[in-house]
Write an enzyme that holds these catalytic residues in place. Structure first.
Site: not given
Ligand code: GDP
Ligand code: MN
Length: 396
Positions: A118, A206
């Site tokens: 991530y 993101e």
């Protein structure tokens, strides 16, 4: 302004970030063409078909599927295009899918297992610095990781005077447990990603997941990119990427007439001038036992035309049971606003909810008289509390 995955990836790639390559398609035929073209370039023959909507969690909702041959590309594209995709981030009705991204499959087998990480880049508002937030726990919901295993989330803060330093990019790769070729690729990835964030004037990146392929390449597989609206004047090409189909139609309409409108879930519509007063008015509504149905700042020039446009917007919301107008007449005179309200009310045939008007400031008393003598179903108030009581009364 939010972008689609495919648009975000194109921007990332223009700054040297490695991405999962893909082509966007609006029909099954176009998807097949895209898959054939990608196969010529990459040769794997497997593709992932991804719904392009402004919402995450598409995989969970059935909006991301693997196709192992051309027939599956056609079938899956057919299923996904036109569907109402429901994900944990959409409403219960979901979002209509107008297009899919046909992308090369990057989870191919090899010496190592593919691994998902991530990574996001955003502004840390508590110290005014950009930061890179990253985790070994990619592909999952980051809120869950933060709750259950917070020690697996790392951050790297960037000093605006120096920018991202090479040792920081290496630290990211190190904390993700990488070595050898993958370590090198990750440091390049992080540097390119940060450059892209700064140069594109974004407010959020993101990338979930960032993928380490079985042959140690580092690739952005997903991309949520939010551009800073206030910097769009510097990026005319990005401004053209806006997809209004993804936005709240009433908010789009409000923007067109120059009103600041945000749709909310409550039952009391409000029309206010100034963002601060709008906030205070929302508190007032809550105190009176209601819930604000919207945030609406009509700005400095509250003339009849704007007031009417604002009424129109508020009345599009079927949940609205009452409207509270709270205007402070500093530069604009209250009697002119009152006249605007009376005119707008007379022009509009469909107002069937009670309206409470609080006008305070220059000529407030004349304004109150105008409203009280108009013969319309409009109640006036001068004090804040008085307005709150009247809202409470019409709601009960
Ligand atoms: P999201 O669900 O909206 O966050 O969409 P993502 O782009 O993150 O994709 C969801 C999931 O699909 C990823 O976490 C992967 O597990 C999977 N996925 C994405 N690309 C590929 C691919 O090329 N091949 C395979 N096999 N799976 C993929
Ligand atoms: Mn994702």
């Amino acid at each position: 302004m939010n972008l689609h995955e495919y648009q975000g990836k194109e921007i990332l790639n223009s700054f040297g970030v490695q991405i999962q390559r893909g082509i966007v398609a609006t029909t099954a035929d176009e998807a097949v063409e895209a898959a054939k073209k990608l196969t010529e370039e990459t040769g794997t023959g497997w593709h992932v078909i991804k719904a392009q909507v402004h919402a995450g969690g598409r995989g969970k909702g059935g909006g991301v599927k693997l196709a192992k041959n051309i027939k599956e590309v056609a079938d899956i594209a057919n299923d996904i295009i036109g569907m109402n995709l429901v994900t944990p981030q959409t409403s219960a009705e979901g979002k209509k899918v107008h297009q899919v991204l046909v992308a090369e499959d990057v989870y191919y087998p090899g010496d190592n297992e593919p691994e998902e990480y991530y990574m996001s880049v955003l502004l840390n508002r508590s110290n005014g610095r950009n930061m890179i937030m990253y985790s070994t726990e990619g592909g999952m919901d980051i809120e869950t990781v933060a709750e259950e295993t917070p020690h697996l989330i790392f951050t790297e803060e960037i000093d605006p005077a120096t920018g991202l330093l090479p040792f920081q990019a290496r630290r990211v790769a190190f904390n993700l447990g990488l070595s050898g070729q993958a370590f090198k690729q990750m440091t390049k990835f992080v540097q390119a990603l940060y450059t892209a964030y700064e140069k594109s004037d974004s407010s959020l990146f993101e990338i979930n997941p960032v993928l380490k392929t079985s042959d140690d390449k580092i690739i952005a597989v997903d991309a949520k990119v939010t551009l800073d609206d206030n910097a769009l004047f510097r990026h005319k090409d990005y401004a053209a990427l806006r997809d209004v189909r993804e936005e709240n139609p009433v908010e789009v309409e409000a923007k067109e007439v120059g009103l600041n409108y945000v749709d909310l879930d409550g039952n009391v519509g409000c029309m206010v001038n100034g963002a601060g007063l709008a906030m205070a008015t929302m508190d007032l509504i809550k105190q009176a036992g209601g819930e604000p149905a919207n945030f609406l700042d009509v700005g400095g020039t509250a003339d009849a035309e704007r007031v009417e446009a604002a009424f129109n917007l508020i009345l599009k919301d079927p949940n609205v049971k009452a409207i509270l107008v709270n205007i402070f007449g500093g530069i604009v005179r209250c009697d002119r606003v009152a006249q605007g309200i009376v005119d707008a009310y007379k022009n509009m045939k469909n107002i069937d909810v009670p309206i409470i008007v609080r006008l305070q400031g220059t000529n407030a008393d004349i304004a109150k008289e105008l409203i009280d003598n108009s013969g319309l179903d409009v109640q006036s108030a001068i004090e804040f509390q008085e307005a709150a009581d009247k809202v409470q009364k019409v709601l009960s």
